[in-house]
Design an enzyme around this catalytic site. Structure first.
Site, PDB file in Angstrom:
ATOM      1  N   TYR A  56      34.889  45.723  41.193  1.00  0.00           N
ATOM      2  CA  TYR A  56      35.320  44.606  42.021  1.00  0.00           C
ATOM      3  C   TYR A  56      35.144  44.967  43.488  1.00  0.00           C
ATOM      4  CZ  TYR A  56      37.627  42.966  37.720  1.00  0.00           C
ATOM      5  OH  TYR A  56      37.909  42.564  36.434  1.00  0.00           O
ATOM      6  N   GLY A 211      40.952  29.350  32.678  1.00  0.00           N
ATOM      7  CA  GLY A 211      39.591  28.830  32.661  1.00  0.00           C
ATOM      8  C   GLY A 211      38.908  28.948  33.999  1.00  0.00           C
TER       9      GLY A 211
END
Length: 345
Positions: A56, A211
Site C-alpha cells: 500500500y 463493495g
C-alpha cells in the site's frame, strides 16, 4: 465496540476492524492529517484491529501507521501483509506486480515492515497472494519461523483456495483468511472456502465489505471518482455495469430506511450476520467473521461502527438476498487481478 474471536481459538479483536489501504493507496488523493485523526478516533471507538500491507503506497501506509502507533502499540491488534514486490508491475496496466513467497523474501519483507511500523512484532502476518512458483508449505514454513522468533504472533493468508488453506494449516495453524466478501461478492459461498474455514476453525476477514463504497449508495457514476482512483478501471464501476447495479444499492437504502440505519450499516450488518449464531453447541461449526471496512475519514468510520448494533430480521435478509444473489453486473476484478487469485483446480 463489541468484540469477536478471530477463529475458533484465536485472539479477541473488535467486531469490526479498520482497513487502512485507502489512506495511502488506490482510492484517490490521501490526507495524512485526516487519516491520523481517523486512526485516533478508531481507538476511541474501540476499533483495535488495524489492517495494512507493505504494497500500500507502496510502503507509505505502513509508515503512516507507524506514526499512529507510537506510544500505544499495545492497544492495537496489528495486521500487515507481504508478497507483492513493489515496482514489479501495476494493477490495471496489463500485468500486476510479481508475488514472491519464497522463504528468503519472507525474511526480507518482515524486516522492512517491522522497521516502517516501528514495532518489534506483527500480531497477524498475511501472505497477500499465493506465489505460484513457491509451494505454500515452504512459504508458511518460513512464516512459522517468524512466530518462533517472536516477530509474528499469528499467521494469515489472503485470497487462497480451500485446498491451499488446508495445505497451509497442515504446516502451521492459520488464524485468519482474508478474502473479499460482501452482499455483491459471494464467491466464497460456492468454492468451498466457507466450509474450510468453518471446519478448520479459521477466522474470515472480509475486505471490501461495503463493495468498495458502492453499497453505501454514494456512487452513481464513475465521474464521482478521482482520476487516480483504481475503481475507474474496475469492471463493476464501468458506466454500464454501474448503472445496472444501482438498483442493488437502492435495495440497501430501502432496507436501511426501514430498520433505522444507514446503507453502510446495513451492508456491514449483513456480513456480520453471516458469522452468527453458532451452528453447533460446541462452536466447531461457527463461522468467525470480522470484516475490515476501509476508510480514511472519521465520519465514515463512525457510521461504520454503528453496524454492530444493527440487527437484520429474516424479512430484511430475504429482501437483500432476492436482488443480490442473481443480479450483480460485472466481475469483481479485471483480468490481471483475477489471475492472481488462487482458485481450486
Amino acid at each position: 465496540m463489541k468484540t469477536r474471536t478471530l477463529g475458533r481459538n484465536g485472539p479477541t479483536v473488535s467486531a469490526l476492524g479498520l482497513g487502512c489501504m485507502g489512506m495511502s493507496h488506490a482510492y484517490g488523493t490521501g490526507d495524512d492529517a485526516e487519516s491520523l485523526a481517523t486512526l485516533d478516533r478508531a481507538l476511541e471507538l474501540g476499533i483495535d484491529f488495524w489492517d495494512t500491507a507493505d504494497i500500500y503506497g507502496p510502503h507509505t501506509n505502513e509508515t503512516l501507521l507507524g506514526r499512529a502507533l507510537k506510544g500505544r502499540r499495545d492497544r492495537v491488534f496489528l495486521a500487515t501483509k507481504f508478497g507483492f514486490v513493489a515496482g514489479s508491475g501495476q494493477f490495471g496496466a496489463g500485468q500486476g506486480p510479481r508475488v514472491d513467497g519464497s522463504p528468503a523474501y519472507v525474511r526480507q519483507a518482515i524486516k522492512a515492515s517491522l522497521a516502517r511500523l516501528g514495532t518489534d512484532h506483527i500480531d497477524l502476518y498475511y501472505l497477500h497472494r499465493l506465489d505460484p512458483a513457491t509451494p505454500i508449505e515452504d512459504t508458511v514454513g518460513a512464516m512459522a519461523r517468524l512466530v518462533e522468533e517472536g516477530k509474528v504472533r499469528h499467521l494469515g493468508l489472503s485470497e487462497v483456495s480451500a485446498p491451499t488453506l488446508r495445505r497451509a494449516q497442515a504446516v502451521h495453524p492459520i488464524t485468519a483468511l482474508q478474502s473479499e466478501y460482501s452482499l455483491w461478492t459471494r464467491e466464497l459461498e460456492g468454492n468451498g472456502v466457507l466450509e474450510a474455514v468453518r471446519e478448520l476453525g479459521i477466522g474470515l476477514v472480509p475486505f471490501s465489505p461495503l463493495g468498495r463504497g458502492f453499497l453505501t449508495g454514494a456512487i452513481a457514476t464513475p465521474d464521482q471518482l478521482d482520476e487516480d482512483d483504481f475503481r475507474r478501471k474496475n469492471p463493476r464501476f464501468q458506466a454500464e455495469a454501474l448503472a445496472a447495479n444501482l438498483r442493488l444499492a437502492d435495495t440497501v437504502k430501502a432496507v436501511a430506511a426501514d430498520v433505522g440505519a444507514t446503507p453502510a450499516q446495513v451492508a456491514l450488518a449483513w456480513v456480520l450476520a453471516q458469522g452468527e449464531p453458532a451452528r453447533a453447541a460446541d462452536g466447531r461449526d461457527t463461522l468467525h467473521i470480522v470484516p475490515i471496512p476501509g476508510t480514511k475519514r472519521r465520519k465514515y468510520l463512525e457510521d461504520n461502527a454503528g453496524a454492530v448494533d444493527v440487527r437484520l430480521d429474516a424479512d430484511a435478509l430475504a429482501r437483500l438476498e432476492a436482488v443480490f444473489v442473481p443480479d450483480v453486473a460485472g466481475p469483481r476484478y479485471g483480468a490481471t487481478e483475477a489471475a492472481m487469485v488462487d482458485r481450486a483446480p
